[in-house]
Design an enzyme around this catalytic site. Structure first.
Site, PDB file in Angstrom:
ATOM      1  N   ILE A 113      59.160 -51.432 -61.545  1.00  0.00           N
ATOM      2  CA  ILE A 113      57.998 -51.342 -60.654  1.00  0.00           C
ATOM      3  C   ILE A 113      56.858 -52.235 -61.140  1.00  0.00           C
ATOM      4  CG2 ILE A 113      56.265 -49.743 -59.727  1.00  0.00           C
ATOM      5  CD1 ILE A 113      58.465 -47.510 -60.352  1.00  0.00           C
ATOM      6  N   TYR A 145      66.051 -48.705 -59.297  1.00  0.00           N
ATOM      7  CA  TYR A 145      64.839 -49.183 -59.964  1.00  0.00           C
ATOM      8  C   TYR A 145      64.328 -48.113 -60.915  1.00  0.00           C
ATOM      9  CZ  TYR A 145      62.104 -46.181 -56.835  1.00  0.00           C
ATOM     10  OH  TYR A 145      61.586 -45.103 -56.161  1.00  0.00           O
ATOM     11  N   CYS A 146      63.495 -48.546 -61.868  1.00  0.00           N
ATOM     12  CA  CYS A 146      62.804 -47.613 -62.753  1.00  0.00           C
ATOM     13  C   CYS A 146      61.449 -48.239 -63.110  1.00  0.00           C
ATOM     14  CB  CYS A 146      63.640 -47.285 -63.985  1.00  0.00           C
ATOM     15  SG  CYS A 146      64.028 -48.719 -65.013  1.00  0.00           S
ATOM     16  N   THR A 147      60.788 -47.731 -64.142  1.00  0.00           N
ATOM     17  CA  THR A 147      59.429 -48.179 -64.458  1.00  0.00           C
ATOM     18  C   THR A 147      59.364 -49.659 -64.835  1.00  0.00           C
ATOM     19  OG1 THR A 147      59.122 -45.969 -65.369  1.00  0.00           O
ATOM     20  CG2 THR A 147      57.376 -47.582 -65.785  1.00  0.00           C
ATOM     21  N   GLY A 156      62.477 -51.386 -65.913  1.00  0.00           N
ATOM     22  CA  GLY A 156      63.807 -51.979 -65.825  1.00  0.00           C
ATOM     23  C   GLY A 156      64.807 -51.491 -66.860  1.00  0.00           C
TER      24      GLY A 156
END
Ligand SMILES: [Zn+2]
Ligand SMILES: [Zn+2]
Length: 343
Positions: A227, A198-200, A202
């Protein structure tokens, strides 16, 4: 034709305040083939400037990465314009969890080589062979699976203030570094483990998942919309929220609170704190975590040296900076020997 900002950040902030109208902080990205980024850039600037859109947008031959502040009353025409661009029709818009009318104070649309500085040579692997996109519900199930390795694809200063429970959070300054570290850590588990990332919002996982598949990982998953979208779904669908703390964001807000957990410390006194600040000394500008008491005591600076420089008259500060290249602390975000409590 005006293709640049005519107002300073200060003037803009005053105007926004005066207008008293609600703005929405939005982000989106799309990998797509853009033949003439310059032309596309100008088209976006002209249209969005008219709609009073502000933000930071990167356009490249590989696509677009946009973080924006849009007046709520102009959201419909803005959306209509996006839908009129073939590859942006129905693009997923990440709407910020915490709104701030001053998240952006300028409209900057820049042509770059890439929309994320990922350090990858895209010719060496197929970027379209992405991992499996999962929504919040599926993600929650996946990360409870004992065969899952959950990896945070962001940098150290981002995961420091908030991350998913049980996530691996590489202590890295760049995306490129984390790719290698994770591959090395998991080299014996390319087949048996589920690699969930995952990241901020996508965007980083789009490339990372394709890269890992190319490297031989068999089960690669990515959190759709990152997220930001996860939080929205968790709230709307009443799911368990497995994130803790704050989501670091790249605008004036610096972070949006997802849960009340404070998982980091003030870098100067060590007490629980998750507020990022930039050192007030213009020549330093170090990004670090500072509590209110320390901010007061240190005059918003990262060190006594910076505090002394910051106290000098502006002209003297300028003279000191003359001839010196900008400190690499800007690039080494959140790292400095002066920060006693940085883990
Ligand atoms: Zn402190
Ligand atoms: Zn400093």
């Amino acid at each position: 034709m005006q293709l640049y900002n005519t107002l300073s950040a200060k003037e803009r902030a005053a105007l926004i305040e005066e207008a008293g109208k609600e703005r929405l902080t939005i982000s989106f990205y799309k990998y797509a083939r853009i033949e003439n980024p310059e032309l596309f850039r100008n088209h976006l600037f002209i249209t969005w400037n008219e709609l009073d859109v502000l933000g930071r947008i990167y356009v490249a031959k590989e696509g677009i990465n946009a973080q924006l502040s849009v007046p709520a009353e102009n959201f419909e025409p803005f959306k209509k314009h996006l839908d009129s661009i073939s590859f942006l029709e129905n693009v997923r818009l990440n709407i910020a969890i915490e709104q701030d009318n001053k998240s952006f104070l300028k409209l900057k649309v820049k042509v770059r080589k890439k929309i994320v500085a990922d350090g990858l040579d895209d010719n060496t692997f197929d970027v379209t062979k992405k991992g499996i996109h999962v929504d919040a519900k599926k993600f929650n199930e996946l990360i409870e699976d004992p065969d899952t390795v959950l990896v945070d694809m962001r940098n150290h200063y981002e995961s420091e203030i908030g991350h998913f429970k049980n996530a691996v959070t590489p202590d890295v300054d760049t995306f490129r570094d984390s790719l290698d570290i994770i591959e090395n850590d998991l080299k014996d588990h390319k087949v048996d483990k589920k690699l969930v990332m995952y990241c901020t919002g996508g965007i980083r996982c789009e490339k990372a998942s394709a890269y890992y598949k190319h490297k031989g990982f068999q089960q690669v998953y990515q959190l759709e919309g990152g997220i930001i979208e996860y939080t929205r779904q968790v709230q709307n669908k009443n799911l368990e929220n497995k994130f803790m703390g704050k989501n670091f964001v790249f605008d004036h807000r610096r972070g949006e609170r997802i849960t009340d957990d404070i998982i980091s410390n003030c870098h100067q006194c060590g007490k629980p704190c998750d507020t990022h600040e930039n050192c007030a000394n213009e020549a330093c500008h170090l990004l670090f975590i500072q509590c209110e008491e320390c901010a007061k005591e240190m005059n918003n600076c990262c060190s006594t040296e910076c505090k002394e420089i910051h106290a000098l008259p502006f002209e003297e500060q300028k003279a000191l900076r003359k001839g010196k290249t900008v400190s690499n602390k800007i690039f080494k975000k959140g790292r400095s020997e002066v920060l006693k409590y940085k883990k």
